[in-house]
Design a protein around this motif. Structure first.
Motif, PDB file in Angstrom:
ATOM      1  N   LEU A 145      59.333  53.080  19.377  1.00  0.00           N
ATOM      2  CA  LEU A 145      58.205  53.939  19.721  1.00  0.00           C
ATOM      3  C   LEU A 145      58.494  55.395  19.358  1.00  0.00           C
ATOM      4  O   LEU A 145      57.615  56.107  18.845  1.00  0.00           O
ATOM      5  CB  LEU A 145      57.895  53.824  21.216  1.00  0.00           C
ATOM      6  CG  LEU A 145      56.759  54.702  21.733  1.00  0.00           C
ATOM      7  CD1 LEU A 145      55.445  54.336  21.076  1.00  0.00           C
ATOM      8  CD2 LEU A 145      56.649  54.588  23.255  1.00  0.00           C
ATOM      9  N   GLU A 146      59.723  55.838  19.607  1.00  0.00           N
ATOM     10  CA  GLU A 146      60.097  57.217  19.269  1.00  0.00           C
ATOM     11  C   GLU A 146      60.011  57.451  17.759  1.00  0.00           C
ATOM     12  O   GLU A 146      59.470  58.457  17.304  1.00  0.00           O
ATOM     13  CB  GLU A 146      61.512  57.507  19.766  1.00  0.00           C
ATOM     14  CG  GLU A 146      61.670  57.525  21.279  1.00  0.00           C
ATOM     15  CD  GLU A 146      61.708  58.915  21.875  1.00  0.00           C
ATOM     16  OE1 GLU A 146      61.932  59.890  21.123  1.00  0.00           O
ATOM     17  OE2 GLU A 146      61.511  59.030  23.101  1.00  0.00           O
ATOM     18  N   GLY A 147      60.548  56.511  16.979  1.00  0.00           N
ATOM     19  CA  GLY A 147      60.499  56.668  15.534  1.00  0.00           C
ATOM     20  C   GLY A 147      59.080  56.635  14.999  1.00  0.00           C
ATOM     21  O   GLY A 147      58.704  57.434  14.121  1.00  0.00           O
ATOM     22  N   PHE A 148      58.285  55.717  15.527  1.00  0.00           N
ATOM     23  CA  PHE A 148      56.876  55.635  15.131  1.00  0.00           C
ATOM     24  C   PHE A 148      56.146  56.926  15.453  1.00  0.00           C
ATOM     25  O   PHE A 148      55.409  57.466  14.608  1.00  0.00           O
ATOM     26  CB  PHE A 148      56.213  54.456  15.843  1.00  0.00           C
ATOM     27  CG  PHE A 148      54.709  54.459  15.758  1.00  0.00           C
ATOM     28  CD1 PHE A 148      54.070  54.258  14.550  1.00  0.00           C
ATOM     29  CD2 PHE A 148      53.940  54.659  16.900  1.00  0.00           C
ATOM     30  CE1 PHE A 148      52.674  54.264  14.471  1.00  0.00           C
ATOM     31  CE2 PHE A 148      52.554  54.661  16.835  1.00  0.00           C
ATOM     32  CZ  PHE A 148      51.923  54.462  15.615  1.00  0.00           C
ATOM     33  N   SER A 149      56.351  57.440  16.650  1.00  0.00           N
ATOM     34  CA  SER A 149      55.633  58.640  17.089  1.00  0.00           C
ATOM     35  C   SER A 149      56.001  59.850  16.238  1.00  0.00           C
ATOM     36  O   SER A 149      55.119  60.627  15.834  1.00  0.00           O
ATOM     37  CB  SER A 149      55.945  58.934  18.559  1.00  0.00           C
ATOM     38  OG  SER A 149      55.568  57.850  19.391  1.00  0.00           O
ATOM     39  N   GLU A 150      57.297  60.004  15.962  1.00  0.00           N
ATOM     40  CA  GLU A 150      57.717  61.157  15.158  1.00  0.00           C
ATOM     41  C   GLU A 150      57.155  61.062  13.746  1.00  0.00           C
ATOM     42  O   GLU A 150      56.620  62.042  13.208  1.00  0.00           O
ATOM     43  CB  GLU A 150      59.241  61.246  15.114  1.00  0.00           C
ATOM     44  CG  GLU A 150      59.743  62.448  14.326  1.00  0.00           C
ATOM     45  CD  GLU A 150      61.250  62.627  14.395  1.00  0.00           C
ATOM     46  OE1 GLU A 150      61.815  63.219  13.445  1.00  0.00           O
ATOM     47  OE2 GLU A 150      61.868  62.180  15.385  1.00  0.00           O
ATOM     48  N   SER A 151      57.262  59.892  13.135  1.00  0.00           N
ATOM     49  CA  SER A 151      56.735  59.725  11.779  1.00  0.00           C
ATOM     50  C   SER A 151      55.224  59.950  11.751  1.00  0.00           C
ATOM     51  O   SER A 151      54.689  60.614  10.851  1.00  0.00           O
ATOM     52  CB  SER A 151      57.063  58.322  11.264  1.00  0.00           C
ATOM     53  OG  SER A 151      58.456  58.135  11.146  1.00  0.00           O
ATOM     54  N   LEU A 152      54.532  59.395  12.738  1.00  0.00           N
ATOM     55  CA  LEU A 152      53.081  59.539  12.797  1.00  0.00           C
ATOM     56  C   LEU A 152      52.674  61.002  12.955  1.00  0.00           C
ATOM     57  O   LEU A 152      51.648  61.432  12.412  1.00  0.00           O
ATOM     58  CB  LEU A 152      52.534  58.711  13.958  1.00  0.00           C
ATOM     59  CG  LEU A 152      51.010  58.631  14.090  1.00  0.00           C
ATOM     60  CD1 LEU A 152      50.415  57.865  12.915  1.00  0.00           C
ATOM     61  CD2 LEU A 152      50.624  57.972  15.415  1.00  0.00           C
ATOM     62  N   SER A 153      53.481  61.761  13.680  1.00  0.00           N
ATOM     63  CA  SER A 153      53.141  63.169  13.913  1.00  0.00           C
ATOM     64  C   SER A 153      53.032  63.943  12.605  1.00  0.00           C
ATOM     65  O   SER A 153      52.189  64.840  12.474  1.00  0.00           O
ATOM     66  CB  SER A 153      54.159  63.831  14.841  1.00  0.00           C
ATOM     67  OG  SER A 153      55.395  64.057  14.189  1.00  0.00           O
ATOM     68  N   TYR A 154      53.871  63.603  11.632  1.00  0.00           N
ATOM     69  CA  TYR A 154      53.811  64.286  10.332  1.00  0.00           C
ATOM     70  C   TYR A 154      52.550  63.883   9.570  1.00  0.00           C
ATOM     71  O   TYR A 154      51.904  64.722   8.925  1.00  0.00           O
ATOM     72  CB  TYR A 154      55.043  63.932   9.493  1.00  0.00           C
ATOM     73  CG  TYR A 154      56.364  64.203  10.170  1.00  0.00           C
ATOM     74  CD1 TYR A 154      56.574  65.374  10.901  1.00  0.00           C
ATOM     75  CD2 TYR A 154      57.405  63.283  10.085  1.00  0.00           C
ATOM     76  CE1 TYR A 154      57.786  65.617  11.521  1.00  0.00           C
ATOM     77  CE2 TYR A 154      58.627  63.516  10.703  1.00  0.00           C
ATOM     78  CZ  TYR A 154      58.811  64.680  11.427  1.00  0.00           C
ATOM     79  OH  TYR A 154      60.017  64.904  12.041  1.00  0.00           O
ATOM     80  N   GLU A 155      52.192  62.601   9.640  1.00  0.00           N
ATOM     81  CA  GLU A 155      51.012  62.120   8.927  1.00  0.00           C
ATOM     82  C   GLU A 155      49.727  62.745   9.456  1.00  0.00           C
ATOM     83  O   GLU A 155      48.796  63.030   8.683  1.00  0.00           O
ATOM     84  CB  GLU A 155      50.911  60.600   9.052  1.00  0.00           C
ATOM     85  CG  GLU A 155      52.054  59.828   8.410  1.00  0.00           C
ATOM     86  CD  GLU A 155      51.907  58.326   8.618  1.00  0.00           C
ATOM     87  OE1 GLU A 155      50.803  57.883   9.019  1.00  0.00           O
ATOM     88  OE2 GLU A 155      52.890  57.597   8.373  1.00  0.00           O
ATOM     89  N   LEU A 156      49.660  62.940  10.775  1.00  0.00           N
ATOM     90  CA  LEU A 156      48.407  63.355  11.393  1.00  0.00           C
ATOM     91  C   LEU A 156      48.247  64.862  11.524  1.00  0.00           C
ATOM     92  O   LEU A 156      47.144  65.351  11.778  1.00  0.00           O
ATOM     93  CB  LEU A 156      48.279  62.709  12.774  1.00  0.00           C
ATOM     94  CG  LEU A 156      48.232  61.175  12.788  1.00  0.00           C
ATOM     95  CD1 LEU A 156      48.045  60.667  14.221  1.00  0.00           C
ATOM     96  CD2 LEU A 156      47.140  60.628  11.882  1.00  0.00           C
TER      97      LEU A 156
END
Length: 285
Positions: free
Chosen positions: A153-164
């Motif tokens: 979840l942490e990795g997903f959230s951090e990566s998603l933050s850059y995309e959005l």
């Protein structure tokens, strides 16, 4: 315009306390849960809609989001809170239970997030708050499946933050530790009762349980205090990514993030009395 938040897993614990806090602050609240009867008293709060949402049921996800938009016009914040924890050694945990752990804690978050993103993109705005755990920062024995799901979840959230970020959508991670009166411990204990632990782990499990008992003796936060951090993350207007929500995990978070790997591993092994690795002699190599 009054802001609106959708919260998953709002029947107990952090989700319930967060729903009450957002409502008290004058927000519109879409409090979602698997069993509607669990939110009967929440439904009495002003500007609060209780809707069924099971993160393992895509149809219920779409329906809950649509109901919230129909009632309040728009959604400004998503709080992905629904989750549970498996407790026990990995070898004693069935593949089916591990898949369920990821279905709820990871894929459920992804599915709810995916469902709401078109609404956020259309508005070029939105905040996503993902409730992680100290176990998503540092690994602990006896919760390997849970920790793995929160690391994911942490990795997903951090990566998603850059995309959005370029779309005006902000992602936040809230990291709580030990908390009293959430119902989380009861669910974990019930899940653990169904596991089978190989006898070879007996001595280690006994030692690990003593460590956990000591950790529970530390200052434990309340779900209301964690809800305050969730509210702050949702409303502070910053692009800050991570929020440590409880004091009890701060030393381990600091050790994980601010010390060398060798020092950190020595600290953790000393806590859990890990048997030292036997070095092979020249003749054994």
């Amino acid at each position: 315009m009054t802001q609106t938040v959708l919260i998953t897993g709002a029947s107990t614990g952090f989700g319930r306390s967060a729903a009450q806090m957002f409502a008290a602050q004058g927000w519109n609240v879409i409090a979602t849960m698997r069993t509607l009867s669990a939110g009967a008293d929440l439904a009495a709060l002003e500007n609060l809609l209780v809707v069924r949402l099971d993160v393992q049921d895509p149809v219920s996800i779409d329906s809950a989001i649509a109901a919230g938009i129909e009632r309040f016009g728009q959604i400004d914040v998503l709080v992905n809170n629904a989750g549970f924890g498996l407790f026990g050694v990995f070898e004693g945990t069935s593949p089916e239970k591990i898949r369920e752990q990821f279905d709820v804690n990871v894929f459920g978050v992804m599915d709810v997030t995916r469902a709401i993103l078109p609404h956020f993109r259309a508005r070029q705005a939105g905040v996503i708050v993902n409730v992680s755990s100290g176990a998503g920062v540092f690994g602990l024995p006896m919760i390997s499946a849970y920790s793995a799901s929160k690391f994911a979840l942490e990795g997903f959230s951090e990566s998603l933050s850059y995309e959005l970020a370029a779309l005006g959508i902000v992602v936040k991670i809230v990291e709580p530790g030990g908390v009293v009166s959430t119902g989380f411990g009861a669910r974990s204990a019930a899940e653990a009762a169904g596991l089978t632990t190989p006898v070879d782990y007996g001595q280690f499990v006994d030692a690990a349980l003593k460590v956990f008992e000591g950790l529970r003796g530390e200052r434990l936060a309340t779900s209301q205090e964690v809800a305050q951090v969730i509210f702050d993350a949702a409303s502070d207007g910053t692009d800050r990514l991570r929020y440590v929500a409880t004091q009890d995990i701060e030393p381990l978070v600091k050790a994980r993030r601010e010390t060398s790997e060798a020092d950190y591993m020595a600290l953790m092994r000393s806590k859990f009395a890990t048997r030292p690795i036997k070095k092979a002699s020249v003749g054994e190599r």
